[in-house]
Design a protein around this motif. Structure first.
Motif, PDB file in Angstrom:
ATOM      1  N   GLY A 257      -6.990  -0.013   1.355  1.00 13.94           N
ATOM      2  CA  GLY A 257      -6.025   0.935   1.906  1.00 13.94           C
ATOM      3  C   GLY A 257      -5.773   2.130   1.017  1.00 13.94           C
ATOM      4  N   LEU A 258      -6.274   2.092  -0.222  1.00  8.87           N
ATOM      5  CA  LEU A 258      -6.066   3.195  -1.173  1.00  8.87           C
ATOM      6  C   LEU A 258      -7.367   3.938  -1.448  1.00  8.87           C
ATOM      7  N   ALA A 259      -8.233   4.012  -0.439  1.00  8.05           N
ATOM      8  CA  ALA A 259      -9.569   4.603  -0.631  1.00  8.05           C
ATOM      9  C   ALA A 259      -9.501   6.041  -1.129  1.00  8.05           C
ATOM     10  N   SER A 260      -8.504   6.800  -0.713  1.00  9.07           N
ATOM     11  CA  SER A 260      -8.398   8.204  -1.123  1.00  9.07           C
ATOM     12  C   SER A 260      -7.416   8.428  -2.272  1.00  9.07           C
ATOM     13  N   LYS A 261      -6.807   7.362  -2.762  1.00 10.94           N
ATOM     14  CA  LYS A 261      -5.862   7.462  -3.873  1.00 10.94           C
ATOM     15  C   LYS A 261      -6.639   7.579  -5.179  1.00 10.94           C
ATOM     16  N   PRO A 262      -6.475   8.664  -5.933  1.00 12.24           N
ATOM     17  CA  PRO A 262      -7.223   8.817  -7.193  1.00 12.24           C
ATOM     18  C   PRO A 262      -6.881   7.720  -8.192  1.00 12.24           C
ATOM     19  N   LEU A 263      -7.918   7.151  -8.784  1.00 14.66           N
ATOM     20  CA  LEU A 263      -7.769   6.142  -9.829  1.00 14.66           C
ATOM     21  C   LEU A 263      -8.609   6.559 -11.028  1.00 14.66           C
ATOM     22  N   ASP A 264      -8.122   6.285 -12.235  1.00 15.79           N
ATOM     23  CA  ASP A 264      -8.884   6.680 -13.424  1.00 15.79           C
ATOM     24  C   ASP A 264     -10.058   5.726 -13.645  1.00 15.79           C
ATOM     25  N   ASN A 265     -11.013   6.193 -14.435  1.00 11.08           N
ATOM     26  CA  ASN A 265     -12.254   5.439 -14.650  1.00 11.08           C
ATOM     27  C   ASN A 265     -12.014   4.077 -15.271  1.00 11.08           C
ATOM     28  N   ALA A 266     -11.038   4.019 -16.196  1.00 10.72           N
ATOM     29  CA  ALA A 266     -10.768   2.744 -16.862  1.00 10.72           C
ATOM     30  C   ALA A 266     -10.252   1.709 -15.877  1.00 10.72           C
TER      31      ALA A 266
ATOM     32  N   ILE B 121       0.845  -1.210   0.000  1.00 11.91           N
ATOM     33  CA  ILE B 121       0.000   0.000   0.000  1.00 11.91           C
ATOM     34  C   ILE B 121       0.874   1.251   0.000  1.00 11.91           C
ATOM     35  N   SER B 122       1.945   1.240   0.787  1.00 12.24           N
ATOM     36  CA  SER B 122       2.847   2.386   0.871  1.00 12.24           C
ATOM     37  C   SER B 122       3.533   2.649  -0.468  1.00 12.24           C
ATOM     38  N   LEU B 123       3.920   1.583  -1.162  1.00 14.43           N
ATOM     39  CA  LEU B 123       4.556   1.735  -2.460  1.00 14.43           C
ATOM     40  C   LEU B 123       3.616   2.407  -3.465  1.00 14.43           C
ATOM     41  N   VAL B 124       2.338   2.012  -3.454  1.00 13.43           N
ATOM     42  CA  VAL B 124       1.371   2.606  -4.385  1.00 13.43           C
ATOM     43  C   VAL B 124       1.080   4.059  -4.009  1.00 13.43           C
ATOM     44  N   LYS B 125       0.895   4.313  -2.733  1.00  5.27           N
ATOM     45  CA  LYS B 125       0.617   5.682  -2.285  1.00  5.27           C
ATOM     46  C   LYS B 125       1.754   6.628  -2.657  1.00  5.27           C
ATOM     47  N   SER B 126       2.978   6.114  -2.584  1.00  4.40           N
ATOM     48  CA  SER B 126       4.155   6.950  -2.864  1.00  4.40           C
ATOM     49  C   SER B 126       4.506   6.988  -4.345  1.00  4.40           C
ATOM     50  N   ASP B 127       3.657   6.370  -5.166  1.00  7.11           N
ATOM     51  CA  ASP B 127       3.847   6.317  -6.625  1.00  7.11           C
ATOM     52  C   ASP B 127       5.109   5.576  -7.052  1.00  7.11           C
ATOM     53  N   PHE B 128       5.607   4.712  -6.181  1.00 11.50           N
ATOM     54  CA  PHE B 128       6.694   3.828  -6.575  1.00 11.50           C
ATOM     55  C   PHE B 128       6.141   2.583  -7.291  1.00 11.50           C
ATOM     56  N   LEU B 129       4.822   2.453  -7.234  1.00 14.45           N
ATOM     57  CA  LEU B 129       4.172   1.297  -7.835  1.00 14.45           C
ATOM     58  C   LEU B 129       2.784   1.712  -8.296  1.00 14.45           C
TER      59      LEU B 129
ATOM     60  N   LEU C 260     -14.155  -0.681  -3.725  1.00 14.15           N
ATOM     61  CA  LEU C 260     -14.387   0.162  -4.901  1.00 14.15           C
ATOM     62  C   LEU C 260     -15.709   0.920  -4.813  1.00 14.15           C
ATOM     63  N   LEU C 261     -16.748   0.272  -4.331  1.00 11.89           N
ATOM     64  CA  LEU C 261     -18.060   0.926  -4.238  1.00 11.89           C
ATOM     65  C   LEU C 261     -18.087   2.039  -3.197  1.00 11.89           C
ATOM     66  N   ARG C 262     -17.223   1.962  -2.200  1.00 10.83           N
ATOM     67  CA  ARG C 262     -17.200   2.969  -1.136  1.00 10.83           C
ATOM     68  C   ARG C 262     -16.345   4.193  -1.478  1.00 10.83           C
ATOM     69  N   ARG C 263     -15.703   4.200  -2.598  1.00 14.48           N
ATOM     70  CA  ARG C 263     -14.812   5.311  -2.944  1.00 14.48           C
ATOM     71  C   ARG C 263     -15.601   6.609  -3.145  1.00 14.48           C
ATOM     72  N   LYS C 264     -14.952   7.733  -2.812  1.00 12.10           N
ATOM     73  CA  LYS C 264     -15.567   9.052  -2.932  1.00 12.10           C
ATOM     74  C   LYS C 264     -15.357   9.614  -4.340  1.00 12.10           C
ATOM     75  N   VAL C 265     -16.118  10.654  -4.680  1.00 15.21           N
ATOM     76  CA  VAL C 265     -16.103  11.236  -6.015  1.00 15.21           C
ATOM     77  C   VAL C 265     -14.708  11.708  -6.406  1.00 15.21           C
ATOM     78  N   ASN C 266     -14.023  12.399  -5.487  1.00 19.63           N
ATOM     79  CA  ASN C 266     -12.717  12.975  -5.832  1.00 19.63           C
ATOM     80  C   ASN C 266     -11.621  11.935  -6.026  1.00 19.63           C
ATOM     81  N   ALA C 267     -11.900  10.672  -5.670  1.00 21.92           N
ATOM     82  CA  ALA C 267     -10.902   9.618  -5.859  1.00 21.92           C
ATOM     83  C   ALA C 267     -11.259   8.694  -7.013  1.00 21.92           C
ATOM     84  N   GLY C 268     -12.430   8.921  -7.615  1.00 27.84           N
ATOM     85  CA  GLY C 268     -12.875   8.048  -8.697  1.00 27.84           C
ATOM     86  C   GLY C 268     -13.839   6.999  -8.179  1.00 27.84           C
TER      87      GLY C 268
END
Length: 680
Positions: A74-83, A32-40, A112-120
């Protein structure tokens, strides 16, 4: 980008079931830390996990899918694209049919269903596919407790976040929900399922649509849980309280009027149960549902509700633990348990909702009329059987609650019952000249019928309490045309004289506590009616105070009578002080406060000194002006006693000490709560 070998190590450690939970959690957090830090990126992670997500090894596949789901959680607030979101939710939706990897699929869908608008967010069309797959693939009740809880959380999320898509599924989704709920016993799961019913009602508002079609089936499931009770409570269930579950079920019961044909008969049936818990819950649910269903729907149940309430009130009274020797909270001293209390609250609610209907039922009730027809034989409290007292108490409480509900109810009860009570008490109307016409020998205790006395005082008290409540809502309510006002105005003078005369007689006789109590209470209530509703003449008000004060000064050896009268005087004093009844306030100051002050300043009264001090402190506490006068009198008395002691009167020492203790403990402590008295 993170080193591939490092990532693979984290993945393999997590899916390895031989590793400890602590090690697995550490690996998850590292990813999770690697993804949050954009290393992954998510794309690289999924690519590297492909083997673990698709392998035919059920254990590894289940752990791999759960790992991806937990990472997304763990990435609930990490923005993800629609695709990316579309691809991921499609993957987890398909895996809902894979029962060996179901937990990961449920966790992933929820993440995924619990994600907020600003995160996708998941699109509405994808959410609908999740719901369809849920209905087609899951047999919820065949799963373990944790997975069932996840299933219900997923249902809850779909209903709350995508109601329109769920509504478009119609009866198919209804059937799926009923199937998922059927037979559920776990408290945590039930805390999720009961509120879902309320959500369903919101998203299917058409009373003739899908909800109406499945209403009976849905309530059959709900009704099986009433009343809520726990068996074999586990430690992990301790955080879910029975009361919380019961409130959730009650909200579900009342969520739609469509449940009324099923709910009310069930609650009335359970009200006849021998289990106190079932009775109490039935009454609470009826109270709650009555307001939700509305007057029209509840009208058809009025007769059954009235019979059930009357039985609940009369049969739920517990015999007093000791004889009637002190002032009761209400009624005849019976202990009203929770069943009776809830029944009286419900009676007030249904009467307010359907006044004409319930007043008709009460006025025509055979049991109530039997009590009224038999009170002529209830001359003394001691002469009434226990069952007779129980019924008398029940009728008194019923009429009190009904009369206090509204002015229309009060008028109806007075019109039906008050003249009958006056006739039994042999009390006549005040004549045109303003004098009272009293039948000779009507008021000695042997003639003053106790049953009628009790019911009369309950009605007067209810009217008085109603008027005071209306005055709090509107300072000058128009009551000029009210029936109860007219009747009380006709009989008020006669009642004051009757109570006063009878109480004076009882002061010289041995009378039972209940007889004394209601005569004192009658005078107290009549003295505390607002003058604009029931104008008691200055002479009659003074007469009440004179009678009561004479008991304080003379009948101090009758402890029960003395204490009841003191409490009544305090109530009257508090009334005239709070509501600024100027004429009554002036009369009270002269007849009560001044007389009370003289108790401690003069020795020409035989009242024991301890009772004098009790009277002084209690009367003083009834109002600011009363306390100022009392304090001044106490100070003068203390100075006088000290002077006597200085001049050699050693007998005054003990009284001086008592005065000082009373002044410090009662008078000054009262002032401590009123700093304005010191102009602070």
């Amino acid at each position: 980008m993170a080193e591939t070998t490092e990532l693979i190590q984290h993945i393999e450690l997590y899916v390895d079931t031989s590793r400890s939970p602590t090690e697995q959690a550490a690996s998850l957090n590292s990813i999770i830390s690697l993804v949050k830090s954009d290393f992954l990126t998510i794309e690289v992670l999924v690519k590297e996990m492909r083997m673990y997500l698709t392998t035919t090894d059920n254990v590894i596949r289940a752990r791999g899918i759960l790992l991806l789901a937990e990472v997304l959680t763990g990435l609930a607030s990490k923005p993800l694209d629609n695709a990316t979101i579309h691809s991921l939710i499609g993957f987890f939706t398909d895996r809902l049919a894979d029962w060996r990897a179901l937990r990961g699929a449920l966790v992933g869908c929820l993440a995924l269903l619990r994600r907020k608008v600003n995160a996708g967010m998941v699109s509405t069309s994808d959410a609908k596919l999740v719901a369809q797959s849920y209905i087609e693939s899951l047999q919820v009740q065949s799963l373990g407790q944790h997975d069932r809880k996840l299933c219900f959380e997923l249902l809850e999320c779909l209903l709350e976040r995508h109601p329109n898509e769920i509504a478009s599924l119609g009866e198919t989704f209804f059937y799926g929900i009923c199937q998922a709920m059927d037979g559920e016993k776990d408290p945590h799961c039930l805390m999720l399922t009961f509120p879902m019913v309320e959500t369903l009602v919101r998203i299917y508002p058409d009373p003739s649509g899908s909800l109406a079609s499945f209403c009976g089936d849905l309530f059959e499931l709900l009704g099986s849980y009433f009343p809520i009770h726990f068996t074999h409570l586990k430690d992990e269930d301790a955080e879910v309280k029975r009361d919380d579950l019961s409130k959730a079920l009650m909200s579900a019961f009342s969520s739609t009027p469509l449940f009324e044909p099923f709910v009310i008969p069930l609650l009335l049936e359970k009200l006849s149960s021998s289990l106190p818990l079932a009775k109490v819950d039935s009454l609470k649910y009826l109270n709650h549902c009555t307001a939700k269903y509305g007057a029209d729907r509840m009208a058809k149940h009025a007769g059954a509700i009235w019979i059930s309430l009357k039985d609940a009130i009369s049969n739920s009274l517990e015999k007093p633990a000791m004889p009637f020797t002190s002032e009761p909270l209400y009624g005849l001293g019976f202990q009203e348990n929770e069943i009776a209390t809830e029944a009286l609250m419900l009676l007030q609610k249904v009467t307010l909702q359907n006044e004409a209907l319930f007043l008709s039922l009460i006025n025509q009730d055979e049991g109530i009329n039997i009590v009224f027809n038999s009170i002529a034989s209830h001359e003394h409290y001691n002469n009434i059987s226990l069952q007779g007292k129980q019924w008398l108490h029940a009728v008194g409480r019923i009429l009190y609650i009904i009369s206090k509900t509204s002015m229309a109810s009060c008028n109806s009860v007075f019109e039906s019952f008050f003249p009958r009570l006056m006739n039994t008490l042999e009390i006549s109307v005040t004549n045109s000249s303003g004098d009272c016409t009293l039948n000779e020998n009507s008021f000695p205790s042997k003639k003053f019928n106790f049953g009628a006395l009790y019911l009369c005082v309950e009605l007067i008290a209810a009217c008085r309490d109603l008027i005071m409540r209306l005055k709090d809502l509107a300072p000058k309510p128009d009551t000029s045309q009210e029936t109860c006002r007219y009747m009380l105005h006709m009989f008020a003078d006669s009642l004051v004289n009757a109570f006063s005369s009878s109480l004076a007689t009882n002061a010289n006789e041995v009378a039972h506590g209940a007889d004394i109590y209601f005569k004192v209470k009658g005078l107290q209530i009549l003295a505390t009616f607002p003058g604009d509703f029931l104008p008691i003449s200055k002479f009659l008000f003074a007469n009440i105070l004179t009678i009561l004060m004479s008991i304080i000064l003379v009948d101090f050896n009758k402890i029960l009578l003395w204490k009841l009268v003191l409490k009544a005087l305090v109530h009257i004093g508090s009334f005239v002080d709070m509501y600024h009844e100027s004429e009554k306030a002036l009369g009270y100051m002269g007849a009560v406060v001044d007389k009370t002050v003289s108790l401690v300043s003069r020795d020409d009264f035989n009242v024991p000194f301890s009772l004098k001090l009790e009277a002084v402190s209690e009367i003083g506490a009834s109002g600011r002006n009363h306390m100022l006068k009392i304090a001044q009198g106490m100070e003068e008395a203390i100075v006088a006693k000290l002077s006597d002691y200085v001049h050699g009167n050693l007998k005054s020492a003990e009284k001086t000490i008592q005065l000082l203790e009373c002044y410090c403990n009662k008078i000054l402590s009262w002032y401590a709560f009123l700093p304005e008295c010191f102009n602070l």
